[in-house]
Design a protein around this motif. Structure first.
Motif, PDB file in Angstrom:
ATOM      1  N   SER A 144       0.827  -1.200   0.000  1.00 57.65           N
ATOM      2  CA  SER A 144       0.000   0.000   0.000  1.00 57.65           C
ATOM      3  C   SER A 144       0.863   1.252   0.000  1.00 57.65           C
ATOM      4  O   SER A 144       0.460   2.289  -0.479  1.00 57.65           O
ATOM      5  N   ILE A 145       2.088   1.133   0.523  1.00 62.23           N
ATOM      6  CA  ILE A 145       3.035   2.226   0.381  1.00 62.23           C
ATOM      7  C   ILE A 145       4.289   1.710  -0.318  1.00 62.23           C
ATOM      8  O   ILE A 145       4.518   2.003  -1.465  1.00 62.23           O
ATOM      9  N   GLY A 148       5.327   7.222 -11.324  1.00 59.74           N
ATOM     10  CA  GLY A 148       5.596   6.024 -12.104  1.00 59.74           C
ATOM     11  C   GLY A 148       6.479   6.217 -13.312  1.00 59.74           C
ATOM     12  O   GLY A 148       6.663   5.278 -14.092  1.00 59.74           O
ATOM     13  N   ASP A 149       7.090   7.404 -13.479  1.00 57.86           N
ATOM     14  CA  ASP A 149       7.967   7.605 -14.642  1.00 57.86           C
ATOM     15  C   ASP A 149       9.423   7.291 -14.322  1.00 57.86           C
ATOM     16  O   ASP A 149      10.303   7.476 -15.159  1.00 57.86           O
ATOM     17  N   PRO A 161       1.483   9.234  -3.723  1.00 51.83           N
ATOM     18  CA  PRO A 161       1.935   8.471  -4.887  1.00 51.83           C
ATOM     19  C   PRO A 161       0.785   8.136  -5.826  1.00 51.83           C
ATOM     20  O   PRO A 161      -0.328   7.853  -5.388  1.00 51.83           O
ATOM     21  N   THR A 162       1.068   8.177  -7.118  1.00 49.73           N
ATOM     22  CA  THR A 162       0.099   7.734  -8.129  1.00 49.73           C
ATOM     23  C   THR A 162       0.669   6.599  -8.967  1.00 49.73           C
ATOM     24  O   THR A 162      -0.009   6.093  -9.857  1.00 49.73           O
ATOM     25  N   GLY A 192      -1.041  -3.614  -9.620  1.00 52.75           N
ATOM     26  CA  GLY A 192      -2.019  -2.545  -9.607  1.00 52.75           C
ATOM     27  C   GLY A 192      -2.142  -1.829  -8.276  1.00 52.75           C
ATOM     28  O   GLY A 192      -3.119  -1.119  -8.044  1.00 52.75           O
ATOM     29  N   ILE A 193      -1.144  -2.005  -7.411  1.00 53.88           N
ATOM     30  CA  ILE A 193      -1.159  -1.379  -6.092  1.00 53.88           C
ATOM     31  C   ILE A 193      -0.424  -0.045  -6.155  1.00 53.88           C
ATOM     32  O   ILE A 193       0.655   0.051  -6.742  1.00 53.88           O
ATOM     33  N   THR A 194      -0.988   0.975  -5.551  1.00 51.89           N
ATOM     34  CA  THR A 194      -0.353   2.282  -5.519  1.00 51.89           C
ATOM     35  C   THR A 194       0.867   2.252  -4.606  1.00 51.89           C
ATOM     36  O   THR A 194       0.788   1.789  -3.464  1.00 51.89           O
ATOM     37  N   VAL A 195       1.992   2.756  -5.102  1.00 49.20           N
ATOM     38  CA  VAL A 195       3.254   2.628  -4.367  1.00 49.20           C
ATOM     39  C   VAL A 195       4.102   3.875  -4.550  1.00 49.20           C
ATOM     40  O   VAL A 195       3.875   4.691  -5.447  1.00 49.20           O
TER      41      VAL A 195
END
Length: 230
Positions: free
Chosen positions: A13-14, A87-88, A209-210, A216-219
């Motif tokens: 989740s993080i 995410g880049d 975070p996005t 598919g988990i936000t990190v």
């Protein structure tokens, strides 16, 4: 500056380490081995399930074997924790740590003026500082709720180094052998230390975070670099 880098991708989740992260990469290049520019291990995780904080631990390598002397934090080495929010795989915010006169000074989290390059110390974004401690760990908690630590800690991995070498290079032994059972294996690094920097910081200071991982988990995507003054 010269830079050493170690990556850690989030899967939680993080952020939690995944199997693609090779921990315990002790003794990197000849130019950094035996100094606190050599990144041994990097951990990023929630201190407890569902926590609103993230813990970052950077283990910087000095010498490995227990009977060798250990160095101290090099004042010419800047450690930088890089955090990607979208995410880049480009850092959106950074936390820096640099030792001076027996204390570790922290800066950030802040948006870097340059990305992918060695930027200056974020002197206008002081986070806090802590005495570098050893036998008795000293943890400083800032007014913002950030916990800071710096000092030698025992190497966290059980590893039978000499048996490992006998397995991958049978010529070193009379006959090829496999790994030993737990009751017979030796922890080569028992009593050995790394130089550790630890930060526990509220997620509200890191940003939202996005980025998403393969599940598919936000990190937070995060990696660490060391930069040596030239």
């Amino acid at each position: 500056m010269k830079k050493r880098t170690k990556y850690l991708m989030g899967i939680g989740s993080i952020v939690v380490a995944t199997l693609i992260f090779v921990a315990a990469d002790h003794i990197d290049a000849p130019g950094s081995m035996g100094t606190s520019a050599d990144i041994a291990d990097y951990f990023a995780f929630e201190p407890t399930e569902g926590a609103n904080e993230t813990t970052f631990i950077v283990d910087l390598q000095s010498n490995v074997l227990p009977d060798l002397a250990y160095g101290t934090f090099d004042e010419d080495v800047l450690t930088e924790i890089n955090i990607d929010l979208d995410g880049d795989l480009i850092e959106d915010t950074v936390i820096q740590a640099i030792p001076r006169n027996g204390r570790m000074f922290f800066f950030g989290p802040a948006t870097p003026g340059q990305t992918g390059l060695n930027g200056p110390v974020l002197m206008d974004a002081a986070l806090g500082d802590v005495e570098i401690s050893d036998a008795t760990a000293i943890v400083e908690t800032t007014a913002a709720g950030v916990k800071l630590f710096a000092g030698p800690r025992q190497d966290p991995f059980f590893f039978d180094f000499f048996q490992f070498n006998a397995v991958i290079n049978p010529a070193m032994d009379a006959a090829p052998r496999g790994f030993l059972p737990s009751g017979e294996a030796e922890d080569t690094f028992d009593g050995a230390n790394t130089l550790s920097i630890a930060i526990e910081i509220p997620n509200s200071l890191l940003g939202t975070p996005t980025a998403t991982n393969a599940l598919g988990i936000t990190v937070y995507n995060t990696w660490v670099t060391t930069n040596r003054k030239q």
